[in-house]
Design an enzyme around this catalytic site. Structure first.
Site, PDB file in Angstrom:
ATOM      1  N   ASP A   7     -35.254  -9.144 -18.268  1.00  0.00           N
ATOM      2  CA  ASP A   7     -34.137  -8.454 -18.923  1.00  0.00           C
ATOM      3  C   ASP A   7     -34.589  -7.026 -19.156  1.00  0.00           C
ATOM      4  OD1 ASP A   7     -32.142  -7.456 -20.554  1.00  0.00           O
ATOM      5  OD2 ASP A   7     -32.778  -8.588 -22.326  1.00  0.00           O
ATOM      6  N   GLY A   9     -33.585  -3.639 -20.343  1.00  0.00           N
ATOM      7  CA  GLY A   9     -32.568  -2.961 -21.127  1.00  0.00           C
ATOM      8  C   GLY A   9     -32.769  -1.461 -21.170  1.00  0.00           C
ATOM      9  N   THR A  11     -34.139   0.264 -23.628  1.00  0.00           N
ATOM     10  CA  THR A  11     -35.398   0.664 -24.257  1.00  0.00           C
ATOM     11  C   THR A  11     -36.514  -0.360 -24.084  1.00  0.00           C
ATOM     12  OG1 THR A  11     -34.694  -0.305 -26.374  1.00  0.00           O
ATOM     13  CG2 THR A  11     -34.230   2.039 -26.015  1.00  0.00           C
ATOM     14  N   LEU A  13     -38.229  -3.928 -21.996  1.00  0.00           N
ATOM     15  CA  LEU A  13     -38.293  -4.886 -20.900  1.00  0.00           C
ATOM     16  C   LEU A  13     -38.748  -6.213 -21.501  1.00  0.00           C
ATOM     17  CD1 LEU A  13     -39.829  -4.454 -17.365  1.00  0.00           C
ATOM     18  CD2 LEU A  13     -40.442  -6.418 -18.769  1.00  0.00           C
ATOM     19  N   ASP A 104     -25.836  -7.179 -19.244  1.00  0.00           N
ATOM     20  CA  ASP A 104     -26.342  -7.955 -20.378  1.00  0.00           C
ATOM     21  C   ASP A 104     -25.200  -8.611 -21.145  1.00  0.00           C
ATOM     22  OD1 ASP A 104     -25.483  -5.405 -21.111  1.00  0.00           O
ATOM     23  OD2 ASP A 104     -27.080  -5.076 -22.582  1.00  0.00           O
TER      24      ASP A 104
END
Length: 242
Positions: A7, A9, A11, A13, A104
Site C-alpha cells: 500500500d 500512499g 506519505t 509505504l 485506496d
C-alpha cells in the site's frame, strides 16, 4: 503460497507478507516523497522471502509507479497493480471519471460493500475520507484534511500561535489556545461524520490509524473497526483478477 501486498500512499509505504492467507510480517514506513528509493532499500529483504506474487495499491503518479515496477522486477514474480473500475465484482463506482477516485478508497469500499447493507466507510489516514454505499452502488464521498494536517496548517499560517504536538483526546471547550485548537479540530471532524451519518441510516465502518480514537466518540453509531481494510480489498481485487 507466499505473497507481498503493498500500500503505497502519499506519505507512507505499508506492506504485508502473507503465507497461506495468514499475515506473517507487517510494516509501515515514511517514504519522504520517494517511495521507489524506500522500495530499493527493501527489495533484498523481499527477495530473500521467495515470494510467489505481489499485489499493489499505489496513489503515486506514473513516474513513481514505473520506478517501483522496475525495482520489483528483481523478484521475478507476477506483479499486479490494482486500479479503479466503473464496475468490479458487482460494485459500481460512483465517480463519473474513475481515474479521479483514489485506489485506496476504492479498495476499502470493495472490501466491505455488499448488496444487503448501506455503509459509511471512514478512513482515518493522511486525509480523512468518507465513502458511502447503497448496496453495491458506491455513491461518492468526502475528503477532509486529517487531525494533523489541520494542526500543521494552523502552525504554518497563523502568526503568534505556537502549537506543539499533543494527543487529540477531548472535546470540551479549550481553556487555552493549544487545547482550543486540538479540541476544535477533533470536534469538527467528528461533527462532519455525524452529519453524514444523519443523512440516512447506514452502518459505520472505520479504518486507518486513528479509527479507534474516532470510535470512542461515535459509539452511538455502533461502528465496526477494520484495521487492515485496504489489504482485505486488495486481496479481493487480486482474487477476482485471477
Amino acid at each position: 503460497m507466499k505473497r507481498l501486498w503493498l500500500d503505497i500512499g502519499n506519505t507512507r509505504l505499508k506492506y504485508w507478507i502473507t503465507e497461506n492467507n495468514q499475515v506473517i510480517e507487517h510494516a509501515a514506513e515514511l517514504h519522504l516523497q520517494s517511495p521507489a528509493d524506500l522500495m530499493l532499500g527493501l527489495i533484498q529483504h523481499f527477495k530473500s522471502l521467495n515470494l510467489n506474487h505481489v499485489g499493489i495499491s499505489s496513489v503515486q503518479d506514473k513516474k513513481n509507479n514505473d520506478r517501483i515496477i522496475h525495482i520489483l522486477k528483481m523478484l521475478d514474480v507476477p506483479v499486479i497493480f490494482a486500479k479503479v473500475h466503473a464496475e468490479y465484482s458487482g460494485l459500481m463506482c460512483g465517480y463519473d471519471n474513475t481515474s479521479q477516485l483514489g485506489i485506496d478508497r476504492w479498495l476499502q469500499v470493495l472490501a466491505v460493500a455488499n448488496a444487503n447493507e448501506n455503509l459509511c466507510i471512514v478512513s482515518c489516514g493522511t486525509a480523512l475520507t468518507i465513502d458511502l454505499t447503497e448496496g453495491l452502488q458506491h455513491l461518492g464521498g468526502y475528503i477532509l484534511p486529517n487531525l494533523y494536517l489541520q494542526r500543521n496548517s494552523l502552525i504554518q499560517n497563523t502568526k503568534g500561535i505556537r502549537i506543539p504536538d499533543m494527543a487529540f483526546s477531548e472535546l470540551s471547550p479549550g481553556r487555552n489556545t493549544i487545547d482550543a485548537v486540538h479540541h476544535g479540530i477533533f470536534l469538527g471532524l467528528l461533527s462532519t461524520i455525524r452529519q453524514v451519518m444523519m443523512q440516512s441510516p447506514r452502518q459505520l465502518v472505520l479504518t486507518g490509524g486513528d479509527a479507534a480514537l474516532f470510535a470512542q466518540y461515535l459509539h452511538d453509531f455502533n461502528p465496526i473497526i477494520e484495521p487492515d481494510l485496504l489489504l482485505k480489498g486488495l486481496k479481493i481485487y487480486i482474487e477476482k483478477q485471477a
